[in-house]
Design a protein around this motif. Structure first.
Motif, mmCIF file in Angstrom:
data_model
loop_
_atom_site.group_PDB
_atom_site.id
_atom_site.type_symbol
_atom_site.label_atom_id
_atom_site.label_comp_id
_atom_site.label_asym_id
_atom_site.label_seq_id
_atom_site.Cartn_x
_atom_site.Cartn_y
_atom_site.Cartn_z
ATOM 1 N N PHE A 22 0.934 -1.219 -0.062
ATOM 2 C CA PHE A 22 0.023 0.028 -0.102
ATOM 3 C C PHE A 22 1.050 1.178 0.124
ATOM 4 C CE2 PHE A 22 -1.920 -3.422 2.272
ATOM 5 C CZ PHE A 22 -3.352 -3.507 1.430
ATOM 6 N N GLU A 23 0.186 2.449 -0.480
ATOM 7 C CA GLU A 23 0.935 3.627 -0.407
ATOM 8 C C GLU A 23 -0.265 4.767 -0.608
ATOM 9 O OE1 GLU A 23 3.286 4.942 -3.867
ATOM 10 O OE2 GLU A 23 2.139 3.791 -5.211
ATOM 11 N N GLN A 24 0.394 5.829 0.324
ATOM 12 C CA GLN A 24 -0.853 6.822 0.119
ATOM 13 C C GLN A 24 -1.140 7.497 -1.127
ATOM 14 O OE1 GLN A 24 2.207 8.865 3.285
ATOM 15 N NE2 GLN A 24 0.469 10.207 3.042
ATOM 16 N N ALA A 25 -2.531 7.754 -1.327
ATOM 17 C CA ALA A 25 -3.001 8.172 -2.633
ATOM 18 C C ALA A 25 -2.794 9.645 -2.953
ATOM 19 C CB ALA A 25 -4.447 7.756 -2.780
ATOM 20 N N ASP A 26 -2.110 10.338 -1.925
ATOM 21 C CA ASP A 26 -1.871 11.723 -2.214
ATOM 22 C C ASP A 26 -1.028 12.135 -3.340
ATOM 23 O OD1 ASP A 26 -0.281 11.050 -0.406
ATOM 24 O OD2 ASP A 26 -0.842 12.561 1.209
ATOM 25 N N ALA A 27 0.038 11.322 -3.189
ATOM 26 C CA ALA A 27 1.199 11.560 -4.067
ATOM 27 C C ALA A 27 0.517 11.598 -5.651
ATOM 28 C CB ALA A 27 2.309 10.763 -3.835
ATOM 29 N N PRO A 28 1.325 12.423 -6.572
ATOM 30 C CA PRO A 28 0.936 12.251 -7.819
ATOM 31 C C PRO A 28 1.139 10.916 -8.267
ATOM 32 C CG PRO A 28 3.104 13.425 -7.363
ATOM 33 C CD PRO A 28 2.627 13.327 -5.993
ATOM 34 N N HIS A 29 0.342 10.688 -9.365
ATOM 35 C CA HIS A 29 0.387 9.527 -10.043
ATOM 36 C C HIS A 29 1.808 9.039 -10.472
ATOM 37 C CE1 HIS A 29 -0.388 5.964 -12.302
ATOM 38 N NE2 HIS A 29 0.205 6.555 -13.408
ATOM 39 N N HIS A 30 2.161 7.603 -10.389
ATOM 40 C CA HIS A 30 3.625 7.314 -10.909
ATOM 41 C C HIS A 30 3.418 5.659 -11.241
ATOM 42 C CE1 HIS A 30 3.491 7.053 -6.283
ATOM 43 N NE2 HIS A 30 4.054 5.816 -6.610
ATOM 44 N N ASP A 31 4.345 5.128 -11.755
ATOM 45 C CA ASP A 31 4.277 3.745 -12.058
ATOM 46 C C ASP A 31 5.603 3.285 -11.194
ATOM 47 O OD1 ASP A 31 2.192 3.484 -13.803
ATOM 48 O OD2 ASP A 31 3.359 4.566 -15.069
ATOM 49 N N HIS A 32 5.768 1.838 -11.293
ATOM 50 C CA HIS A 32 6.890 1.174 -10.488
ATOM 51 C C HIS A 32 7.797 0.401 -11.034
ATOM 52 C CE1 HIS A 32 3.530 2.232 -7.885
ATOM 53 N NE2 HIS A 32 4.340 2.590 -6.967
ATOM 54 N N MET A 33 9.063 0.682 -10.861
ATOM 55 C CA MET A 33 10.138 -0.449 -11.198
ATOM 56 C C MET A 33 10.460 -1.176 -10.132
ATOM 57 S SD MET A 33 13.245 -1.271 -13.025
ATOM 58 C CE MET A 33 13.102 -0.007 -14.348
ATOM 59 N N ILE A 34 10.599 -2.498 -10.302
ATOM 60 C CA ILE A 34 10.762 -3.428 -9.080
ATOM 61 C C ILE A 34 12.097 -4.084 -9.393
ATOM 62 C CG2 ILE A 34 9.906 -5.591 -7.855
ATOM 63 C CD1 ILE A 34 7.481 -3.453 -9.655
ATOM 64 N N ASP A 35 12.948 -3.952 -8.272
ATOM 65 C CA ASP A 35 14.103 -4.674 -8.614
ATOM 66 C C ASP A 35 14.170 -5.966 -8.327
ATOM 67 O OD1 ASP A 35 16.780 -5.873 -7.888
ATOM 68 O OD2 ASP A 35 17.714 -3.836 -7.713
ATOM 69 N N VAL A 36 14.274 -7.013 -9.189
ATOM 70 C CA VAL A 36 14.133 -8.613 -9.183
ATOM 71 C C VAL A 36 14.656 -9.134 -8.141
ATOM 72 C CG1 VAL A 36 12.738 -8.782 -11.367
ATOM 73 C CG2 VAL A 36 15.520 -9.195 -11.090
ATOM 74 N N ASP A 37 16.008 -8.572 -7.564
ATOM 75 C CA ASP A 37 17.078 -9.295 -6.733
ATOM 76 C C ASP A 37 16.771 -8.834 -5.467
ATOM 77 O OD1 ASP A 37 18.433 -10.567 -8.970
ATOM 78 O OD2 ASP A 37 19.588 -8.657 -9.392
ATOM 79 N N THR A 38 16.446 -7.565 -5.251
ATOM 80 C CA THR A 38 16.345 -6.940 -3.723
ATOM 81 C C THR A 38 14.681 -6.718 -3.406
ATOM 82 O OG1 THR A 38 16.195 -4.502 -4.540
ATOM 83 C CG2 THR A 38 18.293 -5.952 -4.351
ATOM 84 N N GLY A 39 13.910 -6.505 -4.442
ATOM 85 C CA GLY A 39 12.480 -6.145 -4.075
ATOM 86 C C GLY A 39 12.342 -4.935 -3.943
ATOM 87 N N GLU A 40 13.584 -4.170 -3.969
ATOM 88 C CA GLU A 40 13.390 -2.797 -3.852
ATOM 89 C C GLU A 40 12.425 -2.019 -5.023
ATOM 90 O OE1 GLU A 40 16.267 1.065 -4.143
ATOM 91 O OE2 GLU A 40 17.158 -0.898 -4.475
ATOM 92 N N ILE A 41 11.612 -1.066 -4.636
ATOM 93 C CA ILE A 41 10.842 -0.351 -5.557
ATOM 94 C C ILE A 41 11.201 1.265 -5.993
ATOM 95 C CG2 ILE A 41 8.455 0.306 -5.914
ATOM 96 C CD1 ILE A 41 7.520 -1.907 -4.244
ATOM 97 N N VAL A 42 11.289 1.534 -7.086
ATOM 98 C CA VAL A 42 11.754 2.828 -7.334
ATOM 99 C C VAL A 42 10.410 3.214 -8.198
ATOM 100 C CG1 VAL A 42 13.025 4.225 -8.693
ATOM 101 C CG2 VAL A 42 13.976 2.231 -7.923
ATOM 102 N N GLU A 43 10.085 4.509 -7.890
ATOM 103 C CA GLU A 43 8.715 5.295 -8.502
ATOM 104 C C GLU A 43 9.293 6.126 -9.859
ATOM 105 O OE1 GLU A 43 7.039 7.521 -5.392
ATOM 106 O OE2 GLU A 43 6.227 5.662 -4.541
#
Lengths: 143, 143
Positions: free
Chosen positions: A86-107
């Motif tokens: 989950f994440e707050q909805a107030d931030a402006p729209h964005h998509d996600h890049m997920i690091d398949v090794d670490t699970g880290e998420i970059v918007e």
DNA sequence: AATGCAATTGCAAATCGTTTGCAATAACTG
DNA sequence: CAGTTATTGCAAACGATTTGCAATTGCATT
């Protein structure tokens, strides 16, 4: 009173406006959400909330997330494999890049892609209600 | 013999090459997959397979799908909400537009979006392993 | 065609993430 | 402060998928 002026007050009004009561467990969960810069799953929210108020249960976390989601206050993402995050909805729209090794998420956000999506949908005779764009990748070693 | 020359022979070689045995249940499942133009889920594949050979079990469907997926012979898509759906991997890459009302799935492909994704990933310091682009929409009434 | 053995099967039980029924509890209303 | 009603925690139910196991089968060998 040491009250931080994050958006947890907003969350309270959101719930109140939806005719819901502001209970102790909900307050705790909303606090966590307002602070969180990351994309925690229900269990993680439960752990954090439970650390502050041992009485908060996992069911209540799920129920509260559902309520907030129905109100449009949060976004729920089901990334490959794992549980919903989950994440707050107030931030402006964005998509996600997920690091398949670490699970880290970059918007990230791309106006161009947003526009192209609209265009494609129109050509197919649809209008977009929502979309899901997730890039699963690996950090590039090669310079 | 009335054998259709679809790609189920290909599937057999894929499995054989992976050192797997061609069993009766697998044969049946592969037939279904080769014919299918749609995106059936495991239960649906089970139903269709079961209609031809009553002994095929759901577990075997799941196991076979896993094997085929590991071999790269099929794609597995977990669309919002529902169970995973499968499709043959031999078709050229495409993304999906899902009708939120009917559940209908339309395939599309956009070179531009593909390129933009690569570009974004590069900027973020990643290379894409795979991605997921799903547009959830509604048929537009408005002309 | 009969043999042997590992791969595969169906079944039932286990798993994971999530939801739900229920009786007890706590929020808001007056 | 009392009464109603939403909300809670718990445990059990859930849907999709996976797994342990003993019985069966494919297939390479004779």
């Amino acid at each position: 009173m040491s009250e931080q002026d994050t958006s947890d007050r907003d969350y309270e009004s959101v719930l109140r406006d939806a005719g819901m009561r502001i209970t102790k467990p909900r307050k705790t969960i909303l606090e966590i959400l307002a602070e969180g810069e990351d994309h925690p799953d229900a269990l993680e929210i439960f752990r954090r909330a439970n650390a502050r108020d041992a009485s908060v249960s996992l069911s209540t976390v799920y129920r509260t997330m559902k309520a907030l989601h129905d109100c449009g206050a949060i976004h729920r993402h089901a990334f490959e494999g794992g549980p919903a995050r989950f994440e707050q909805a107030d931030a402006p729209h964005h998509d996600h890049m997920i690091d398949v090794d670490t699970g880290e998420i970059v918007e990230f956000r791309s106006e161009k892609i947003e526009r192209l999506q609209e265009e494609i949908a129109r050509e197919l005779g649809y209008h977009i209600v929502y979309h899901r764009l997730e890039l699963y990748g690996r950090k590039r070693k090669t310079r």
